[in-house]
Enzyme design. Structure first.
Site, short mmCIF file in Angstrom:
data_model
loop_
_atom_site.label_atom_id
_atom_site.label_comp_id
_atom_site.label_asym_id
_atom_site.label_seq_id
_atom_site.Cartn_x
_atom_site.Cartn_y
_atom_site.Cartn_z
N GLY A 192 0.81 -1.21 0.00
CA GLY A 192 0.00 0.00 0.00
C GLY A 192 0.85 1.28 0.00
O GLY A 192 0.39 2.32 -0.47
N GLU A 214 1.64 1.82 -3.54
CA GLU A 214 0.39 2.22 -4.20
C GLU A 214 0.03 3.66 -3.86
O GLU A 214 -0.49 4.40 -4.70
CB GLU A 214 -0.73 1.26 -3.79
CG GLU A 214 -0.49 -0.14 -4.33
CD GLU A 214 -1.44 -1.17 -3.76
OE1 GLU A 214 -1.50 -1.30 -2.52
OE2 GLU A 214 -2.11 -1.86 -4.54
N GLU A 258 2.61 -8.32 -1.61
CA GLU A 258 1.36 -8.94 -1.15
C GLU A 258 1.32 -10.45 -1.40
O GLU A 258 0.73 -11.20 -0.63
CB GLU A 258 0.15 -8.27 -1.82
CG GLU A 258 -0.17 -6.88 -1.30
CD GLU A 258 0.59 -5.77 -2.03
OE1 GLU A 258 1.57 -6.07 -2.76
OE2 GLU A 258 0.21 -4.60 -1.85
N1 CAA Z 1 1.82 -3.74 8.82
C1 CAA Z 1 1.92 -3.76 10.17
N2 CAA Z 1 3.08 -3.61 10.81
C2 CAA Z 1 4.19 -3.45 10.08
C3 CAA Z 1 4.16 -3.43 8.67
C4 CAA Z 1 2.89 -3.58 8.05
N3 CAA Z 1 2.76 -3.54 6.72
N4 CAA Z 1 5.41 -3.26 8.22
C5 CAA Z 1 6.21 -3.18 9.29
N5 CAA Z 1 5.48 -3.30 10.43
C6 CAA Z 1 5.95 -3.27 11.81
C7 CAA Z 1 6.62 -4.58 12.18
O1 CAA Z 1 5.64 -5.53 12.51
C8 CAA Z 1 7.46 -4.16 13.35
O2 CAA Z 1 6.61 -4.04 14.47
P1 CAA Z 1 7.09 -4.63 15.92
O3 CAA Z 1 8.29 -3.79 16.27
O4 CAA Z 1 5.91 -4.40 16.78
O5 CAA Z 1 7.43 -6.06 15.68
C9 CAA Z 1 7.90 -2.75 12.95
O6 CAA Z 1 6.98 -2.30 11.96
C10 CAA Z 1 9.29 -2.71 12.36
O7 CAA Z 1 9.36 -3.63 11.29
P2 CAA Z 1 10.44 -4.81 11.20
O8 CAA Z 1 10.90 -5.19 12.55
O9 CAA Z 1 9.87 -5.89 10.36
O10 CAA Z 1 11.62 -4.04 10.43
P3 CAA Z 1 12.70 -4.65 9.44
O11 CAA Z 1 13.64 -3.55 9.16
O12 CAA Z 1 13.21 -5.95 9.95
O13 CAA Z 1 11.88 -4.99 8.09
C11 CAA Z 1 10.32 -4.57 6.32
C12 CAA Z 1 11.28 -3.98 7.35
C13 CAA Z 1 11.06 -5.41 5.29
C14 CAA Z 1 9.61 -3.41 5.62
C15 CAA Z 1 9.28 -5.48 7.03
O14 CAA Z 1 8.73 -4.77 8.11
C16 CAA Z 1 8.15 -5.94 6.16
O15 CAA Z 1 8.31 -6.86 5.37
N6 CAA Z 1 6.93 -5.33 6.29
C17 CAA Z 1 5.74 -5.73 5.58
C18 CAA Z 1 5.77 -5.31 4.14
C19 CAA Z 1 4.52 -5.77 3.43
O16 CAA Z 1 4.28 -6.95 3.27
N7 CAA Z 1 3.71 -4.82 2.94
C20 CAA Z 1 2.53 -5.09 2.21
C21 CAA Z 1 1.37 -5.10 3.12
S1 CAA Z 1 -0.09 -5.69 2.33
C22 CAA Z 1 -0.75 -4.38 1.52
O17 CAA Z 1 -0.21 -3.30 1.51
C23 CAA Z 1 -2.07 -4.62 0.84
C24 CAA Z 1 -2.47 -3.57 -0.19
O18 CAA Z 1 -2.29 -3.77 -1.38
C25 CAA Z 1 -3.09 -2.34 0.22
#
Ligand code: CAA
Length: 261
Positions: free
Chosen positions: A110, A113, A133
């Site tokens: 997102g 996006e 995703e």
């Molecule tokens: N939603 C909720 N929480 C999130 C998040 C998300 N998308 N991305 C990061 N966070 C949170 C983590 O859970 C973590 O929280 P805690 O400290 O409570 O555990 C905090 O942010 C820090 O993140 P990381 O510890 O994971 O940090 P990192 O540096 O190790 O990794 C990252 C960074 C690679 C961005 C990893 O956080 C990640 O993969 N995030 C998710 C990315 C993702 O999949 N995004 C797509 C979401 S789906 C979507 O967006 C649908 C759509 O089309 C609208």
């Protein structure tokens, strides 16, 4: 101005409104409360006549790491369908004023996006784009498949959507997804975005609005309809004060004074 919990708003230059996503602990994950605030702030700036261009940014580490996965994970089909989940995200695309996304760090899901919904994207060399995703069992739901396909073509969009691999600022620039990658340095991308927004804010607001509308028509119309649309808007600008002022100022070798009317 309104105080928000998950975003910051400011006026970094004359005519420029800035919105900074500010949920650092979650890497600016786009929760419903955050988006409600973002929409409110965008609307407030759009309705404010003293603002003529917007900058949307996040932190050095993350523009936004996507929709809030923790908020989404237990939702049922009936919840997201009945609640039209994500539909309100596109309010951003309905505003009159140009929005420049200044992207540093993660712009995933997102977050990517959201950047694509803006009119112009500037990227820091640290920017990492992605539609991951597929890795969590879904597909982009905030316009990713559609806006990316238009921005960077089918093959790349398909690869990205189906493998979930991220891409760099440099790739985004080569593919024409971002206007350009700015120089390295903290705050640089926001500085450049504000500079660009200031240039836009120094023009006739009525011509800027017309220009944005005409370019956007290229994504909605056939070429012929689009060309006619452009020409009609161009014609209509001859009814404005700023057209008379702009062309007279050129002929008289002076700087124009816009009245935005
Ligand atoms: N939603 C909720 N929480 C999130 C998040 C998300 N998308 N991305 C990061 N966070 C949170 C983590 O859970 C973590 O929280 P805690 O400290 O409570 O555990 C905090 O942010 C820090 O993140 P990381 O510890 O994971 O940090 P990192 O540096 O190790 O990794 C990252 C960074 C690679 C961005 C990893 O956080 C990640 O993969 N995030 C998710 C990315 C993702 O999949 N995004 C797509 C979401 S789906 C979507 O967006 C649908 C759509 O089309 C609208």
């Amino acid at each position: 101005t309104t105080q928000y919990e998950f975003i910051l708003t400011s006026r970094p230059a004359d005519g420029v409104g800035q919105i900074t996503l500010n949920r650092p602990k979650a890497l600016n994950a786009l929760s419903t409360p955050l988006f409600t605030e973002l929409n409110a702030a965008v609307k407030e700036f759009d309705e404010d006549d003293s603002i003529r261009a917007l900058v949307l940014t996040g932190s050095e580490r993350a523009f936004a790491a996507g929709a809030d996965i923790k908020e989404m994970k237990d939702k049922q089909f009936s919840d997201v369908f009945k609640g039209k989940f994500l539909e309100s995200w596109s309010l951003l695309t309905t505003v009159r004023k140009p929005i420049i996304a200044a992207v540093s760090g993660y712009a995933l899901g997102g977050g990517c996006e959201l950047a694509l919904m803006c009119d112009i994207i500037l990227a820091s060399p640290t920017a990492v784009f992605g539609q991951p995703e597929i890795n969590i069992g879904v597909i982009p739901g905030g316009g990713g498949t559609q806006r990316l396909a238009r921005a960077i073509g089918k093959s790349r969009t398909m690869e990205i959507t189906l493998t979930g691999r991220n891409w760099t600022a440099k790739e985004a620039e080569q593919w024409g997804m971002v206007s350009r990658v700015v120089a390295e340095g903290e705050g640089e991308v926001v500085k450049e975005a504000v500079k660009m927004a200031s240039v836009i804010a120094s023009k006739s607001a009525i011509a800027v609005q017309a220009g944005k509308e005409a370019v956007n028509a290229a994504y909605e119309h056939t070429l012929n309809e689009g060309l006619r649309y452009e020409r009609r808007i161009f014609h209509s600008l001859f009814a404005t004060h700023d057209q008379k002022e702009g062309m007279s100022a050129f002929a008289e070798k002076r700087k124009p004074t816009w009245t935005h009317s």
